[in-house]
Design a protein around this motif. Structure first.
Motif, PDB file in Angstrom:
ATOM      1  N   TYR A   1       0.809  -1.218   0.000  1.00 44.87           N
ATOM      2  CA  TYR A   1       0.000   0.000   0.000  1.00 44.87           C
ATOM      3  C   TYR A   1       0.843   1.271   0.000  1.00 44.87           C
ATOM      4  O   TYR A   1       0.423   2.293  -0.548  1.00 44.87           O
ATOM      5  CB  TYR A   1      -0.911   0.029   1.231  1.00 44.87           C
ATOM      6  CG  TYR A   1      -2.135  -0.850   1.140  1.00 44.87           C
ATOM      7  CD1 TYR A   1      -2.438  -1.564  -0.012  1.00 44.87           C
ATOM      8  CD2 TYR A   1      -3.016  -0.950   2.223  1.00 44.87           C
ATOM      9  CE1 TYR A   1      -3.565  -2.372  -0.078  1.00 44.87           C
ATOM     10  CE2 TYR A   1      -4.149  -1.750   2.166  1.00 44.87           C
ATOM     11  CZ  TYR A   1      -4.411  -2.468   1.009  1.00 44.87           C
ATOM     12  OH  TYR A   1      -5.530  -3.259   0.942  1.00 44.87           O
ATOM     13  N   GLN A   2       2.002   1.245   0.628  1.00 49.69           N
ATOM     14  CA  GLN A   2       2.744   2.491   0.845  1.00 49.69           C
ATOM     15  C   GLN A   2       3.941   2.670  -0.082  1.00 49.69           C
ATOM     16  O   GLN A   2       4.666   3.653   0.031  1.00 49.69           O
ATOM     17  CB  GLN A   2       3.235   2.555   2.299  1.00 49.69           C
ATOM     18  CG  GLN A   2       2.121   2.512   3.338  1.00 49.69           C
ATOM     19  CD  GLN A   2       2.658   2.722   4.740  1.00 49.69           C
ATOM     20  OE1 GLN A   2       3.428   3.654   4.989  1.00 49.69           O
ATOM     21  NE2 GLN A   2       2.254   1.864   5.670  1.00 49.69           N
TER      22      GLN A   2
ATOM     23  N   ASP B   1       1.299  -4.338   7.574  1.00 53.78           N
ATOM     24  CA  ASP B   1       1.268  -2.874   7.487  1.00 53.78           C
ATOM     25  C   ASP B   1       0.482  -2.359   8.685  1.00 53.78           C
ATOM     26  O   ASP B   1      -0.753  -2.435   8.726  1.00 53.78           O
ATOM     27  CB  ASP B   1       0.606  -2.457   6.167  1.00 53.78           C
ATOM     28  CG  ASP B   1       0.730  -0.963   5.902  1.00 53.78           C
ATOM     29  OD1 ASP B   1       0.722  -0.189   6.879  1.00 53.78           O
ATOM     30  OD2 ASP B   1       0.828  -0.588   4.718  1.00 53.78           O
TER      31      ASP B   1
ATOM     32  N   ALA C   1       0.124   0.701   9.818  1.00 55.73           N
ATOM     33  CA  ALA C   1      -0.668   1.908   9.547  1.00 55.73           C
ATOM     34  C   ALA C   1      -2.025   1.549   8.941  1.00 55.73           C
ATOM     35  O   ALA C   1      -3.055   2.141   9.290  1.00 55.73           O
ATOM     36  CB  ALA C   1       0.111   2.837   8.625  1.00 55.73           C
ATOM     37  N   TYR C   2      -2.043   0.577   8.048  1.00 57.54           N
ATOM     38  CA  TYR C   2      -3.286   0.170   7.400  1.00 57.54           C
ATOM     39  C   TYR C   2      -3.943  -1.013   8.092  1.00 57.54           C
ATOM     40  O   TYR C   2      -5.011  -1.461   7.670  1.00 57.54           O
ATOM     41  CB  TYR C   2      -3.028  -0.167   5.928  1.00 57.54           C
ATOM     42  CG  TYR C   2      -2.871   1.063   5.056  1.00 57.54           C
ATOM     43  CD1 TYR C   2      -3.973   1.632   4.420  1.00 57.54           C
ATOM     44  CD2 TYR C   2      -1.625   1.657   4.883  1.00 57.54           C
ATOM     45  CE1 TYR C   2      -3.834   2.762   3.621  1.00 57.54           C
ATOM     46  CE2 TYR C   2      -1.469   2.783   4.096  1.00 57.54           C
ATOM     47  CZ  TYR C   2      -2.580   3.341   3.462  1.00 57.54           C
ATOM     48  OH  TYR C   2      -2.442   4.459   2.678  1.00 57.54           O
ATOM     49  N   GLN C   3      -3.309  -1.553   9.131  1.00 54.75           N
ATOM     50  CA  GLN C   3      -3.836  -2.707   9.865  1.00 54.75           C
ATOM     51  C   GLN C   3      -4.197  -3.844   8.909  1.00 54.75           C
ATOM     52  O   GLN C   3      -5.274  -4.446   8.969  1.00 54.75           O
ATOM     53  CB  GLN C   3      -5.055  -2.303  10.710  1.00 54.75           C
ATOM     54  CG  GLN C   3      -4.715  -1.408  11.892  1.00 54.75           C
ATOM     55  CD  GLN C   3      -3.945  -2.148  12.987  1.00 54.75           C
ATOM     56  OE1 GLN C   3      -4.502  -2.993  13.699  1.00 54.75           O
ATOM     57  NE2 GLN C   3      -2.662  -1.817  13.122  1.00 54.75           N
ATOM     58  N   MET C   4      -3.227  -4.160   8.035  1.00 50.74           N
ATOM     59  CA  MET C   4      -3.427  -5.209   7.034  1.00 50.74           C
ATOM     60  C   MET C   4      -2.230  -6.170   7.030  1.00 50.74           C
ATOM     61  O   MET C   4      -1.093  -5.777   7.306  1.00 50.74           O
ATOM     62  CB  MET C   4      -3.584  -4.607   5.637  1.00 50.74           C
ATOM     63  CG  MET C   4      -4.903  -3.900   5.403  1.00 50.74           C
ATOM     64  SD  MET C   4      -6.310  -5.048   5.350  1.00 50.74           S
ATOM     65  CE  MET C   4      -5.920  -6.014   3.876  1.00 50.74           C
TER      66      MET C   4
ATOM     67  N   ASP D   1      -4.727 -11.589   1.650  1.00 54.45           N
ATOM     68  CA  ASP D   1      -4.691 -10.338   2.399  1.00 54.45           C
ATOM     69  C   ASP D   1      -5.841 -10.343   3.380  1.00 54.45           C
ATOM     70  O   ASP D   1      -6.921 -10.856   3.082  1.00 54.45           O
ATOM     71  CB  ASP D   1      -4.758  -9.128   1.464  1.00 54.45           C
ATOM     72  CG  ASP D   1      -6.029  -9.094   0.642  1.00 54.45           C
ATOM     73  OD1 ASP D   1      -6.990  -8.437   1.062  1.00 54.45           O
ATOM     74  OD2 ASP D   1      -6.054  -9.766  -0.432  1.00 54.45           O
TER      75      ASP D   1
ATOM     76  N   PRO E   1      -7.465  -8.083   7.091  1.00 52.09           N
ATOM     77  CA  PRO E   1      -7.290  -7.087   8.152  1.00 52.09           C
ATOM     78  C   PRO E   1      -6.811  -7.780   9.430  1.00 52.09           C
ATOM     79  O   PRO E   1      -7.065  -8.971   9.641  1.00 52.09           O
ATOM     80  CB  PRO E   1      -8.688  -6.499   8.315  1.00 52.09           C
ATOM     81  CG  PRO E   1      -9.608  -7.573   7.842  1.00 52.09           C
ATOM     82  CD  PRO E   1      -8.890  -8.289   6.743  1.00 52.09           C
TER      83      PRO E   1
ATOM     84  N   GLY F   1      -8.978  -4.654  11.688  1.00 51.80           N
ATOM     85  CA  GLY F   1      -8.658  -3.537  10.817  1.00 51.80           C
ATOM     86  C   GLY F   1      -9.116  -2.222  11.407  1.00 51.80           C
ATOM     87  O   GLY F   1      -9.617  -2.142  12.540  1.00 51.80           O
TER      88      GLY F   1
END
Length: 462
Positions: free
Chosen positions: A284-285, A343, A345-348, A360, A362, A426
């Motif tokens: 994601y980042q 991740d 920050a994204y809780q993934m 993938d 959460p 998530g």
């Protein structure tokens, strides 16, 4: 009838004398088979024409009746009679052996060949406990005297090792005094100069063992070691090698393996993937920086230290790859095509196999105050139907929590597991219902996660 012719009188006399001499010679040879030859001595005691038994008795009586005077710096400091220190001489076996070794047929020339001395010093015995008390009774105070110091290798403040010459002191021990007494009595001396009883160095500057040790150090100091790893080339500085060389309790050169291990640790902190942050292309980042964890390669500080110590002892000239441990050696920041990505920050959580995203989901990470620690980790344990046991730092209570799946990835009890007690995953769930650092995973997804993950797989958390 012819008259019998008689030999001249001088021939008869000569023959008689010759026979008489021959008779005396054979009688003497027979006699000296059991008696000591003329001019024979046992130490300072004459034993000529004695049997071994007579010689033994004479030696013992002679030594026990002696008086020994002690002098130091030309001053008389005392005396002692040998029977006061339990002196004895067990020479019976020695006398028997000596009589067997002598040539009785040579007895006539024994009068002219000089003294034949049997050394009896090894057979002289004295009571060392009595001698120990004799040292102070002679006014010898070792605490006020200079000690004798062996020649030895020494390391100065600059780390340089050199040979320090022996120094002669004037201390007297019970052992050194006993040896001097035995030598004096064994040679027939009536006086003993205490200087002869001073403790003598056992290691001299020119002694072969000291020279060999000094040569070994020079060989060790000539060592050259270059380590080549992951595109780097590091030559261990000569001063560093010299600093590792030390002298043990027996004055033998050794290498400080713990110091070598610390040096390797410093190399790891500078070069090893295990100790360095890495750039990672996230789902994601995009590119993110991941802190070091338990995943990555390193120089094995223990096995490699042993090799370096061995190289130094051998004075080796080597260029080689060090012993490498861990994972990802030669891969740079790349972690391969099979890995777990978390991740925060994204809780993934994402799982990649063969470079393709295959799962993938959460998750819920650590609550504020017990946050999940970011880093590059790898799976080291996997269990099913087990209990998580620990201490909750938030509630300050011990806990036992059954889970269906457990995947451990660091050395601080962080792992991935199902969390049936979580009502949601998530988003911001971690802020109010977060874990104690583990990655809480939906029970419906955890079975798939367990199937896709394997031992040694990188777990990248950021």
């Amino acid at each position: 009838m012819e008259k019998i012719r008689q030999l001249p009188k001088r021939y008869v006399i000569t023959a008689i004398v010759a026979l008489l001499i021959l008779l005396i010679y054979f009688v003497g040879a027979f006699y000296f088979k059991s008696h000591f030859l003329p001019r024979s001595y046992a130490g300072p005691v004459e034993i000529s024409q004695m049997t071994p038994q007579q010689a033994t008795e004479t030696v013992e009586q002679n030594l026990e009746s002696k008086t020994l005077i002690f002098n130091e710096n030309e001053n008389n400091i005392g005396y002692i009679e040998m029977n006061q220190i339990g002196m004895s001489a067990e020479v019976d076996e020695l006398m028997g052996q000596a009589i067997q070794n002598q040539n009785g047929w040579s007895w006539p020339i024994a009068f002219f060949n000089g003294d034949k001395v049997v050394n009896i010093q090894d057979q002289i015995q004295i009571d060392e406990n009595i001698v120990a008390g004799l040292v102070p009774s002679l006014g010898i105070k070792n605490e006020e005297r200079e000690p004798t110091v062996d020649a030895q290798l020494v390391k100065n403040a600059n780390g340089e090792i050199s040979v320090a010459e022996e120094t002669y002191g004037n201390q007297v021990t019970s052992d050194s005094l006993a040896q001097a007494i035995v030598q004096s009595v064994g040679t027939g001396a009536g006086q003993l100069n205490i200087e002869d009883a001073y403790v003598k160095p056992t290691e001299l500057t020119e002694s072969e063992s000291l020279i060999q040790r000094a040569d070994i150090i020079e060989q060790m100091k000539s060592t050259s070691i270059t380590l080549e790893f992951d595109g780097n080339s590091v030559t261990i500085p000569q001063g560093q090698i010299n600093a590792w060389i030390y002298l043990d309790e027996d004055n033998n050169p050794q290498v400080d393996q713990e110091a070598v291990e610390e040096y390797i640790l410093s190399l790891n902190e500078q070069y090893a993937g295990l100790f360095l942050p890495r750039n990672f292309n996230s789902t994601y980042q995009g590119e993110v920086q991941v802190q070091p964890g338990t995943y990555g390669w390193f120089i094995d500080r223990y096995d490699e230290a042993e090799l370096i110590v061995q190289d130094i002892h051998n004075g080796a000239q080597v260029t080689r790859e060090p012993v490498i441990g861990g994972s990802g050696y030669g891969m740079g920041d790349y972690v391969g095509e099979d890995y777990v990505e978390v991740d925060i920050a994204y809780q993934m959580m994402f799982i990649y196999r063969d470079g393709q995203l295959v799962l993938d989901t959460p998750i819920v990470s650590g609550i504020i105050g017990a946050e999940t620690v970011p880093g590059a980790y790898q799976v080291w344990n996997m269990e099913q139907d087990t209990n998580l046991v620990g201490y909750n730092t938030i509630t300050e209570q011990d806990y036992v929590q059954p889970v269906s799946y457990w995947i451990a990835f660091d050395d601080q009890a962080q792992g991935i597991h199902d969390a049936s007690w979580q009502s949601s995953f998530g988003g911001n769930a971690y802020q109010t219902a977060g874990s104690l650092g583990c990655i809480n995973t939906p029970p419906g997804m955890m079975g798939q996660v367990f199937e896709l993950v394997e031992y040694g797989m990188p777990v990248i958390i950021f």
